[in-house]
Design a protein around this motif. Structure first.
Motif, short mmCIF file in Angstrom:
data_model
loop_
_atom_site.label_atom_id
_atom_site.label_comp_id
_atom_site.label_asym_id
_atom_site.label_seq_id
_atom_site.Cartn_x
_atom_site.Cartn_y
_atom_site.Cartn_z
N ASP A 1 0.80 -1.22 0.00
CA ASP A 1 0.00 0.00 0.00
C ASP A 1 0.83 1.27 0.00
N ASP A 2 2.01 1.24 0.62
CA ASP A 2 2.83 2.45 0.65
C ASP A 2 3.33 2.83 -0.74
N ALA A 3 3.58 1.84 -1.58
CA ALA A 3 4.11 2.09 -2.93
C ALA A 3 3.01 2.43 -3.93
N VAL A 4 1.80 1.96 -3.71
CA VAL A 4 0.73 2.04 -4.70
C VAL A 4 -0.27 3.13 -4.33
N ASP A 5 -0.52 4.04 -5.28
CA ASP A 5 -1.54 5.08 -5.10
C ASP A 5 -2.84 4.73 -5.81
N TRP A 6 -2.72 4.13 -7.00
CA TRP A 6 -3.86 3.68 -7.80
C TRP A 6 -3.68 2.19 -8.11
N VAL A 7 -4.80 1.50 -8.25
CA VAL A 7 -4.77 0.15 -8.82
C VAL A 7 -5.51 0.20 -10.15
N GLY A 8 -5.05 -0.62 -11.10
CA GLY A 8 -5.68 -0.64 -12.41
C GLY A 8 -5.78 -2.07 -12.92
N LEU A 9 -6.66 -2.28 -13.88
CA LEU A 9 -6.83 -3.59 -14.48
C LEU A 9 -7.15 -3.42 -15.97
N SER A 10 -6.28 -3.97 -16.83
CA SER A 10 -6.58 -4.00 -18.27
C SER A 10 -7.75 -4.95 -18.50
N LEU A 11 -8.79 -4.48 -19.18
CA LEU A 11 -10.02 -5.26 -19.26
C LEU A 11 -10.63 -5.11 -20.65
N PHE A 12 -10.48 -6.17 -21.47
CA PHE A 12 -10.89 -6.13 -22.87
C PHE A 12 -11.87 -7.26 -23.18
N HIS A 13 -12.71 -7.01 -24.17
CA HIS A 13 -13.50 -8.09 -24.77
C HIS A 13 -12.72 -8.61 -25.97
N LYS B 1 -8.04 1.89 -2.58
CA LYS B 1 -7.33 2.58 -3.65
C LYS B 1 -8.30 2.98 -4.76
N PRO B 2 -8.09 4.14 -5.39
CA PRO B 2 -8.88 4.45 -6.58
C PRO B 2 -8.56 3.46 -7.69
N GLN C 1 -15.55 3.02 -6.34
CA GLN C 1 -14.10 3.29 -6.31
C GLN C 1 -13.51 3.41 -7.71
N LEU C 2 -14.29 3.17 -8.75
CA LEU C 2 -13.82 3.35 -10.11
C LEU C 2 -13.67 4.84 -10.38
N LYS C 3 -12.43 5.27 -10.71
CA LYS C 3 -12.15 6.69 -10.87
C LYS C 3 -11.54 7.04 -12.23
N MET C 4 -11.28 6.04 -13.09
CA MET C 4 -10.69 6.33 -14.39
C MET C 4 -11.07 5.24 -15.38
#
Length: 426
Positions: free
Chosen positions: A268-280, A329-330, A371-374
């Protein structure tokens, strides 16, 4: 699966690209000089990896009299309400200003890629990209690709990056650094090396947090359908420490029963945002057929409830609950789109792409994932190794499709500023 490209094509295009970089640096230098940032203050560059060979590079048209508005808090980039809408595309082929005109909104986020560590040749490219975002966007999502090896990401390299980002932030452009994205896949040379990956990510995060307070860090794996991809190019060696780290249920095998995300999480200290590539990519493996996405697929993949093409994928973790909610996390979707293969039969392009964006933009998405921000649309028309041919992921290539997409953009999305000053816009 992911927003990756052919390494061979990428190398060729990069050589063509950088050979011309010096010819268009001066307009960009003038822009940043107007903001009080000298050329020597930024020592890195940004190359969008899928830029077509032979294309004439565009110069920045940003006025030289923009006000200075330094960004000082990169950890405050997630909107209190709403979701940032961005574009993951080739900004030389189609600038942000063109997307703004076509969609009726300035994209809040522009995604670009750079090999990391990088050399002096890249310097002018980074400034040009930052100037474009400053004029016609809001936030730069800078994707760092450690193609040499993770060990090359030394503390000195990370410190130089932070210095570069501090200069960009001082010009009014916030930066979110997505380091080594999709590290849980098999298609990148930094894949399936959780121990060294976490160490490298932490080195970069420590430097960015200390030296570029107007920037933030994003950890972003790929949706893990089909994990752990045995026998593929960048698989992990059995018996190695990395294998032991990835074998989360300690049964001596790597498969969908193992957690495809947790071994790579740097903390958590290193990460500000979490993301996931999500394609059909389709509904039936192997990919390449034109298939309308199943109802509820977007939400099902994000929560681990998708009964997918590789068999029942409901054994996958609930990424949203674990990382956005439990780690507070956002959440970003750094790239999303639906596969359309112009060389194949099957469902028509409009039916496929519209079905996907209706899921992504549905009222249920906003309600289910606060929590979805982008959300960044993947606007590429390119060759895909998994298909062995060209795939058109775009929604703006034809007027009819573009207009339908623009009309579907929901009211809860947030866009770029009107002041030409990054996050300082409204």
């Amino acid at each position: 699966m992911s927003d990756h490209s052919s390494t061979e094509q990428e190398s060729t295009r990069s050589r063509l690209f950088f050979s011309r970089a010096r010819d268009w640096a001066l307009p960009v230098a003038a822009v940043l000089a107007a903001a009080g940032i000298g050329v020597a203050g930024i020592s890195s560059g940004l190359a969008n990896r899928d830029r077509p060979a032979g294309e004439t590079p565009a110069t920045s048209a940003v006025p030289a009299d923009l006000p200075s508005c330094p960004v000082t808090d990169g950890k405050a980039l997630a909107p209190a309400s709403g979701v940032l809408f961005g574009i993951n595309s080739d900004l030389d082929t189609k600038p942000l200003a063109t997307y703004a005109a076509e969609l009726g909104h300035k994209p809040a986020v522009a995604v670009s890629y750079v090999d990391f560590p990088y050399g002096d040749q890249d310097r002018d490219r980074l400034k040009d990209t930052a100037a474009k975002v400053r004029a016609d966007g809001r936030i730069l999502l800078l994707t760092l690709e450690p193609k040499q090896d993770l060990g090359s990401v030394t503390p000195e390299v990370a410190a130089a990056l932070a210095q570069d980002l501090a200069g960009i932030n001082a010009a009014g452009v916030p930066v979110i650094v997505r380091f080594g994205h999709e590290m849980n896949g098999f298609w990148f040379p930094w894949a399936q090396q959780p121990l060294e990956y976490k160490a490298a990510f932490t080195r970069v995060a420590d430097a960015v947090h200390a030296g570029a307070p107007g920037s933030a860090m994003m950890w972003a794996p790929s949706y893990a359908g089909g994990y752990a991809y045995p026998g593929r190019q960048y698989g992990v060696e059995a018996g190695s420490p990395d294998f032991a780290a990835l074998d989360t249920n300690n049964d001596g095998a790597l498969n969908t029963a193992d957690d495809p995300y947790a071994p790579y999480y740097p903390g958590d200290d290193a990460v500000d945002w979490v993301g996931l590539s999500l394609f059909h990519w389709g509904s039936t493996y192997p990919w390449g057929e034109n298939e309308v996405p199943e109802a509820g697929k977007f939400a099902g993949q994000l929560t681990g409830n998708y009964n997918g093409a590789n068999g029942d994928e409901r054994s996958l973790p609930d990424f949203y609950a674990e990382y956005a909610v439990n780690h507070n996390k956002p959440l970003a979707i750094p790239g999303t789109a639906a596969l359309y293969n112009p060389g194949a039969g099957g469902a028509p392009e409009t039916a496929i792409k519209q079905a996907w964006w209706e899921q992504v933009f549905s009222p249920q998405t906003r309600e289910q994932f606060p929590q979805l921000k982008m959300l960044n649309w993947f606007e590429w028309d390119k060759d895909e190794a998994e298909v062995g041919g060209r795939i058109d992921w775009t929604v703006t290539s034809t007027p009819a499709l573009r207009d339908s997409f623009a009309a579907a953009l929901p009211g809860w999305l947030e866009y770029g500023g009107g002041t030409g000053c990054g996050a300082g816009g409204s």
